[in-house]
Enzyme design. Sequence first.
Site, short mmCIF file in Angstrom:
data_model
loop_
_atom_site.label_atom_id
_atom_site.label_comp_id
_atom_site.label_asym_id
_atom_site.label_seq_id
_atom_site.Cartn_x
_atom_site.Cartn_y
_atom_site.Cartn_z
N CYS A 2 0.82 -1.20 0.00
CA CYS A 2 0.00 0.00 0.00
C CYS A 2 0.85 1.25 0.00
O CYS A 2 2.07 1.20 0.09
CB CYS A 2 -0.89 0.02 1.26
SG CYS A 2 -1.85 -1.49 1.51
N LEU A 51 -3.30 -1.93 -2.31
CA LEU A 51 -3.16 -2.99 -3.30
C LEU A 51 -3.59 -4.28 -2.60
O LEU A 51 -2.94 -4.72 -1.64
CB LEU A 51 -1.71 -3.11 -3.78
CG LEU A 51 -1.40 -4.24 -4.77
CD1 LEU A 51 -2.08 -4.00 -6.11
CD2 LEU A 51 0.11 -4.39 -4.97
N VAL A 53 -3.94 -7.88 -1.55
CA VAL A 53 -3.19 -9.13 -1.67
C VAL A 53 -3.78 -10.21 -0.77
O VAL A 53 -3.86 -11.37 -1.14
CB VAL A 53 -1.70 -8.90 -1.33
CG1 VAL A 53 -0.93 -10.21 -1.29
CG2 VAL A 53 -1.05 -7.97 -2.35
N GLY A 78 2.68 -3.10 3.91
CA GLY A 78 3.59 -4.22 4.11
C GLY A 78 2.88 -5.55 4.20
O GLY A 78 1.73 -5.71 3.77
N GLU A 79 3.57 -6.49 4.78
CA GLU A 79 3.09 -7.86 4.88
C GLU A 79 3.73 -8.52 6.10
O GLU A 79 4.94 -8.40 6.30
CB GLU A 79 3.48 -8.64 3.62
CG GLU A 79 2.64 -9.85 3.35
CD GLU A 79 1.33 -9.50 2.67
OE1 GLU A 79 0.29 -9.95 3.18
OE2 GLU A 79 1.34 -8.80 1.65
N ASP A 102 -3.67 -9.70 8.02
CA ASP A 102 -2.58 -9.37 8.93
C ASP A 102 -2.75 -7.98 9.52
O ASP A 102 -2.19 -7.66 10.57
CB ASP A 102 -1.22 -9.51 8.23
CG ASP A 102 -1.09 -8.66 6.98
OD1 ASP A 102 -2.12 -8.17 6.48
OD2 ASP A 102 0.04 -8.48 6.49
N SER A 377 11.70 -12.33 -4.91
CA SER A 377 12.90 -11.92 -5.62
C SER A 377 14.13 -12.13 -4.74
O SER A 377 14.03 -12.25 -3.52
CB SER A 377 12.75 -10.44 -6.01
OG SER A 377 13.82 -10.00 -6.81
#
Length: 615
Positions: A2, A51, A53, A78-79, A102, A377
Amino acid sequence: MCGIVGWIDFSRNVHKEHHKLEKMVEAVAHRGPDETGYWYDTHIGFGHQRLIVVDPEGGKQPMKEMVDKNRYVLIYNGELYNTEDLRKELLKAGWTFHSHSDTEVLLKSYIEWGGESHVEKLNGIFAFAIWDSAKEQLFLARDRVGVKPLFFKKHEHGLLFGSEIKAILANNEVKAVIDQQGLAELFAVGPSRTPGNGVFHQIEELRAGHVGIFDKNGWRTARYWNVVSEKHTESVEETAQRVKELLEDAVERQLVSDVPLGTFLSGGVDSSAISAIAANYLASQNQSLRTFSIDYIGNDHYFQSSDFQPNQDKTYIGKMVHALNTKHSNYEMDNQTLATLLKDAVKYRDLPGMTDVDSSLLWFCEQTKKQVTVALSGECADEIFGGYPWFYRKEDLERKGFPWIRSSEVRQQLLRNELQSKLSLEEYALNRYKETIDETPLLDGEDKEETERRQMFYLNMQWFMPTLLDRKDRMSMGASFEARVPFSDHRLIEYVWNIPWEIKTIGNREKGILRKSLEGILPKDILYRKKSPYPKTHHPAYTQAVVEWMHTILEDKDARLFEILDKSEVKQLVEQKATNIQVPWFGQLMTGPQLLAHLGQMDFWLREYNIELRL
């Protein structure tokens, strides 16, 4: 993933000036195009671009929670990768949940454990803000290694903050000003930045591993995390096994998503390791992995082997795709697009950056977004395991100064004469270097070489790694795309920090212990492939495009670049296509067309951001 923004001012009614906050939110809309959310109280406003997810309905923000008539409000970018572990602890403490997001876990963790104690429990990538109405206090926090960004600007009675610098600049009370220190950041250490420095006048960044608190008593920060130096006692076999376990756990935790997910695959050890672990895990769930790679049109013909880029990726990618049976997409970028996107890369980074390494990643993320929303990544492996040449070279270990900046003399010479007398770029860089060296957590009893190498690792973690993480965040978010970096897991970093060099390089190979930990997971010719960096173009069409761009700037009587740089020096550089500069501007590969592109980005940035120079 976000974009978050906030404005607090104890001297005025922020809600009545909501249009200013709305402009700040619009500036980071690309970070979260799926939803926009606002929350106001008298002296504070929060804005959020989302965004989606995980948990589309249950993760809406700003998220509010009332406890004993006290309101807590969260905005979060974040996550979390230990959401379920925390949820179990909170359930035992008597909490109930209305979602599987979360975000709800994060907010209730703060209420249950408070401040730093709560942040220390988190495993993830994050930057967030919580308003505590009873305390009239704003709490900010950023993840341990700075994967997610958070900038702020203090003013007399308040604070502005946002995921990107552009959010702060979007408030019409803030001017885009570069002073002498900002110019030194750009030319002495750029495109890296001093930890905590936002380059623009009075704009700062909350440092990685730090929390910040703002209330009527003012602003204060505290560090909640750093690596700790301890003696490593495990054998080579035990160490390899532990690295394997930590990496597997990091990757598997980061595969949680309610939207399509994949991995970036270059055929190198780092991305191949992540892809192999992900593919094996997904296979156990009867799912297959999607992998993605990038190359440049014509690179087969124009590729030039070097010590830093010994071979092309294509063959190795094919071997990994075959070994893992992934659904693979390879995108080939044309060189004109690569040059054209250099301007967009500046707009997403808010600063001149790493030129085509940025613009190609932006394009790559845009293409990948057509199939998946999230990709894992391989960043951070070289910094924590010691994959770069400067970890090996004795002269680099003993040299005072950043090993990736050897161009101080060239940088100084390019400045206008009056600025050369005001700024000593080499001195500025050396002072920033010394600050970081002095901050390094050392271990008693280590010899001179061990101490120097530990300092080198810390230098990389504080400078080179954040530069690459900045790039990854801004370019991926520029494409409204989420990039995850398993090698940034703090448990892995903490463990690898104390592995002795002779074990890190077991088998006389760079990242030897990582390679050993992956035996049986990766094919041998991948496992022992010499390190190769992110692919770059070798096509003369790209060089021609940036040379033409620079000629246009040279011919423009309104060019802003020459308010800073000596026009005759730049003209000479362009005429020789920068082939007369033997040392990279930054890193290992930023030479020739990359240097010219960086100067082009500098001119564009000065114009686009209407920079006021106070020199």
